[in-house]
Design a protein around this motif. Structure first.
Motif, PDB file in Angstrom:
ATOM      1  N   GLU A 178       0.807  -1.223   0.000  1.00  0.00           N
ATOM      2  CA  GLU A 178       0.000   0.000   0.000  1.00  0.00           C
ATOM      3  C   GLU A 178       0.839   1.272   0.000  1.00  0.00           C
ATOM      4  O   GLU A 178       0.315   2.348  -0.289  1.00  0.00           O
ATOM      5  N   THR A 179       2.120   1.162   0.308  1.00  0.00           N
ATOM      6  CA  THR A 179       2.943   2.376   0.274  1.00  0.00           C
ATOM      7  C   THR A 179       3.150   2.863  -1.152  1.00  0.00           C
ATOM      8  O   THR A 179       3.344   4.066  -1.377  1.00  0.00           O
ATOM      9  N   GLY A 180       3.104   1.929  -2.128  1.00  0.00           N
ATOM     10  CA  GLY A 180       3.262   2.328  -3.520  1.00  0.00           C
ATOM     11  C   GLY A 180       4.559   3.081  -3.738  1.00  0.00           C
ATOM     12  O   GLY A 180       5.644   2.623  -3.365  1.00  0.00           O
ATOM     13  N   GLU A 181       4.441   4.273  -4.321  1.00  0.00           N
ATOM     14  CA  GLU A 181       5.604   5.132  -4.507  1.00  0.00           C
ATOM     15  C   GLU A 181       5.832   6.033  -3.306  1.00  0.00           C
ATOM     16  O   GLU A 181       6.731   6.853  -3.297  1.00  0.00           O
ATOM     17  N   GLY A 182       4.987   5.891  -2.302  1.00  0.00           N
ATOM     18  CA  GLY A 182       5.087   6.711  -1.101  1.00  0.00           C
ATOM     19  C   GLY A 182       3.704   7.058  -0.596  1.00  0.00           C
ATOM     20  O   GLY A 182       2.774   7.256  -1.385  1.00  0.00           O
ATOM     21  N   SER A 183       3.537   7.105   0.727  1.00  0.00           N
ATOM     22  CA  SER A 183       2.223   7.383   1.300  1.00  0.00           C
ATOM     23  C   SER A 183       2.387   8.021   2.665  1.00  0.00           C
ATOM     24  O   SER A 183       3.333   7.708   3.402  1.00  0.00           O
ATOM     25  N   GLY A 184       1.461   8.921   3.016  1.00  0.00           N
ATOM     26  CA  GLY A 184       1.445   9.475   4.351  1.00  0.00           C
ATOM     27  C   GLY A 184       1.062   8.405   5.355  1.00  0.00           C
ATOM     28  O   GLY A 184       0.227   7.542   5.066  1.00  0.00           O
ATOM     29  N   VAL A 185       1.648   8.439   6.536  1.00  0.00           N
ATOM     30  CA  VAL A 185       1.342   7.436   7.554  1.00  0.00           C
ATOM     31  C   VAL A 185      -0.135   7.497   7.942  1.00  0.00           C
ATOM     32  O   VAL A 185      -0.804   6.465   8.069  1.00  0.00           O
ATOM     33  N   GLN A 186      -0.650   8.708   8.122  1.00  0.00           N
ATOM     34  CA  GLN A 186      -2.050   8.849   8.495  1.00  0.00           C
ATOM     35  C   GLN A 186      -2.965   8.304   7.402  1.00  0.00           C
ATOM     36  O   GLN A 186      -3.938   7.594   7.686  1.00  0.00           O
ATOM     37  N   GLU A 187      -2.663   8.634   6.146  1.00  0.00           N
ATOM     38  CA  GLU A 187      -3.472   8.133   5.036  1.00  0.00           C
ATOM     39  C   GLU A 187      -3.402   6.610   4.967  1.00  0.00           C
ATOM     40  O   GLU A 187      -4.407   5.945   4.698  1.00  0.00           O
ATOM     41  N   LEU A 188      -2.232   6.057   5.226  1.00  0.00           N
ATOM     42  CA  LEU A 188      -2.049   4.609   5.209  1.00  0.00           C
ATOM     43  C   LEU A 188      -2.886   3.951   6.299  1.00  0.00           C
ATOM     44  O   LEU A 188      -3.559   2.939   6.066  1.00  0.00           O
ATOM     45  N   ARG A 189      -2.868   4.533   7.487  1.00  0.00           N
ATOM     46  CA  ARG A 189      -3.648   3.982   8.598  1.00  0.00           C
ATOM     47  C   ARG A 189      -5.138   4.020   8.298  1.00  0.00           C
ATOM     48  O   ARG A 189      -5.864   3.046   8.534  1.00  0.00           O
TER      49      ARG A 189
ATOM     50  N   VAL B 187      11.689   0.324   3.749  1.00  0.00           N
ATOM     51  CA  VAL B 187      11.065   1.644   3.673  1.00  0.00           C
ATOM     52  C   VAL B 187      11.841   2.623   4.539  1.00  0.00           C
ATOM     53  O   VAL B 187      12.618   2.231   5.415  1.00  0.00           O
ATOM     54  N   THR B 188      11.604   3.894   4.269  1.00  0.00           N
ATOM     55  CA  THR B 188      12.049   4.950   5.168  1.00  0.00           C
ATOM     56  C   THR B 188      10.820   5.718   5.632  1.00  0.00           C
ATOM     57  O   THR B 188       9.864   5.902   4.874  1.00  0.00           O
ATOM     58  N   VAL B 189      10.830   6.133   6.883  1.00  0.00           N
ATOM     59  CA  VAL B 189       9.740   6.926   7.449  1.00  0.00           C
ATOM     60  C   VAL B 189      10.338   8.244   7.914  1.00  0.00           C
ATOM     61  O   VAL B 189      11.225   8.265   8.772  1.00  0.00           O
ATOM     62  N   ALA B 190       9.882   9.336   7.320  1.00  0.00           N
ATOM     63  CA  ALA B 190      10.450  10.649   7.634  1.00  0.00           C
ATOM     64  C   ALA B 190       9.361  11.708   7.544  1.00  0.00           C
ATOM     65  O   ALA B 190       8.254  11.450   7.070  1.00  0.00           O
TER      66      ALA B 190
ATOM     67  N   ALA C 248      15.494  -1.452  -2.196  1.00  0.00           N
ATOM     68  CA  ALA C 248      15.203  -2.850  -1.845  1.00  0.00           C
ATOM     69  C   ALA C 248      13.709  -3.060  -1.694  1.00  0.00           C
ATOM     70  O   ALA C 248      13.169  -4.118  -2.071  1.00  0.00           O
ATOM     71  N   GLY C 249      13.015  -2.064  -1.133  1.00  0.00           N
ATOM     72  CA  GLY C 249      11.573  -2.159  -0.982  1.00  0.00           C
ATOM     73  C   GLY C 249      10.865  -2.221  -2.322  1.00  0.00           C
ATOM     74  O   GLY C 249       9.898  -2.987  -2.493  1.00  0.00           O
ATOM     75  N   ARG C 250      11.346  -1.443  -3.291  1.00  0.00           N
ATOM     76  CA  ARG C 250      10.718  -1.466  -4.622  1.00  0.00           C
ATOM     77  C   ARG C 250      10.949  -2.817  -5.304  1.00  0.00           C
ATOM     78  O   ARG C 250      10.065  -3.327  -6.007  1.00  0.00           O
ATOM     79  N   ARG C 251      12.124  -3.414  -5.087  1.00  0.00           N
ATOM     80  CA  ARG C 251      12.372  -4.750  -5.647  1.00  0.00           C
ATOM     81  C   ARG C 251      11.444  -5.780  -5.010  1.00  0.00           C
ATOM     82  O   ARG C 251      10.897  -6.657  -5.695  1.00  0.00           O
ATOM     83  N   THR C 252      11.248  -5.667  -3.702  1.00  0.00           N
ATOM     84  CA  THR C 252      10.347  -6.579  -2.996  1.00  0.00           C
ATOM     85  C   THR C 252       8.911  -6.387  -3.470  1.00  0.00           C
ATOM     86  O   THR C 252       8.156  -7.354  -3.626  1.00  0.00           O
ATOM     87  N   LEU C 253       8.538  -5.146  -3.730  1.00  0.00           N
ATOM     88  CA  LEU C 253       7.194  -4.873  -4.244  1.00  0.00           C
ATOM     89  C   LEU C 253       6.979  -5.531  -5.606  1.00  0.00           C
ATOM     90  O   LEU C 253       5.907  -6.086  -5.870  1.00  0.00           O
TER      91      LEU C 253
END
Length: 304
Positions: free
Chosen positions: A41-52, A75-78, A94-99
């Motif tokens: 669900e992170t896709g190319e990137g997502s807000g933590v709140q939106e993800l929740r 992933v990185t969370v910043a 690495a996350g994109r490869r796993t995706l």
């Protein structure tokens, strides 16, 4: 109901077993299904709140999952560069490869499940699963009172206006739309249904006379038609109308919206004389909520 719940529970057990949801390493990725789904669900990137909100996850659980994905280097969370108060999740290389691996293996698994079936059986399964998906989502979506001036409220009403413009023979001009105060407390309300982070239905109530409320801007997304969401929204708006102290509710609609007209009639609305100067309205309805406090509407084909 016991037969229905039995079938649903049996399907849940069968399906979760056959897609590997019970394994510690979903599809051999080294991640359990829940963690793999969050990464997906992170896709190319997502807000933590939106993800929740999109996944309906507890904030503590999501934090633990994201910490696991960070520790695994996926992933990185910043802080979000556009709003430092918010946090954003971004897949690493690495996350994109796993995706990509997750997507490929999920596709392979689906193909293997379908392979033994005939073309006709695949069609039956596809139709059944599409219907099940729609009905389960409709049954679990929440209807919440919100400020219609918020971005989600504006987005829903924009979708409503766009549908009217498509369906009315001469198009539709909403005119000035900035003032939505009539659909806010203490004399009005606005109800919004959101699924997967996107508005899928809405409707408001406003006061038009002593003891009389009016349902306005009721809309259901095309993709959700046929799942009872329109009838559910109508019942909720009737309940809100009563809570506001109105015993009578009215609404208007265009006769080209045949599904809406049929739903109102099934719900116990009676056609009355014109009561406003809306140039797009051709049919006017009223219901006495003091006599009939619940709606019998059972169709989601809705837009008014």
């Amino acid at each position: 109901m016991s037969d229905a719940t039995s079938v649903l529970r049996r399907f849940n057990r069968s399906y979760t077993q056959r897609i590997g949801a019970l394994d510690d390493s979903f599809l051999g990725l080294g991640l359990p299904l829940g963690t793999a789904r969050v990464l997906f669900e992170t896709g190319e990137g997502s807000g933590v709140q939106e993800l929740r909100e999109r996944l309906g996850l507890d904030s503590g659980y999501l934090s633990r999952v994201l910490r696991r994905l960070e520790d695994d280097g996926l992933v990185t969370v910043a802080a979000d560069p556009e709003d430092r108060r918010r946090r954003r999740v971004t897949p690493t290389a690495a996350g994109r490869r796993t995706l990509r691996t997750l997507d490929d293996r999920s596709e392979d698994l689906a193909a293997r499940l379908l392979e033994p079936l005939t073309e006709r059986q695949r069609g039956r399964l596809t139709d059944a699963l599409a219907t099940a998906d729609l009905l389960v989502r409709a049954a679990t979506v929440s209807l919440d009172v919100v400020d219609p001036a918020t971005p989600p409220g504006r987005l829903a009403m924009g979708s409503y206006f766009a549908e009217l413009d498509r369906r009315f023979p001469g198009g539709f001009d909403p005119g000035p739309t900035d003032d939505v105060s009539s659909m806010t407390a203490p004399t009005g309300t606005f109800v919004l249904a959101v699924s997967d982070g996107a508005p899928v239905a809405c409707g408001g109530v406003q006061r038009i006379a002593e003891g009389v409320g009016e349902i306005k801007r009721m809309w259901v997304d095309d993709a959700w038609r046929g799942a009872g969401l329109g009838a559910r929204m109508l019942r909720r708006l009737e309940a809100e109308t009563l809570d506001l102290g109105y015993d009578v509710v009215r609404l208007d609609t265009n006769r080209s919206l045949t599904e809406a007209v049929a739903m109102y009639e099934r719900a116990g609305y009676r056609e009355i004389e014109r009561y406003n100067d809306n140039p797009y309205a051709e049919a006017f309805f009223e219901k006495n909520l003091g006599r009939v406090s619940t709606s019998s509407a059972d169709s989601a084909h809705d837009s008014c």
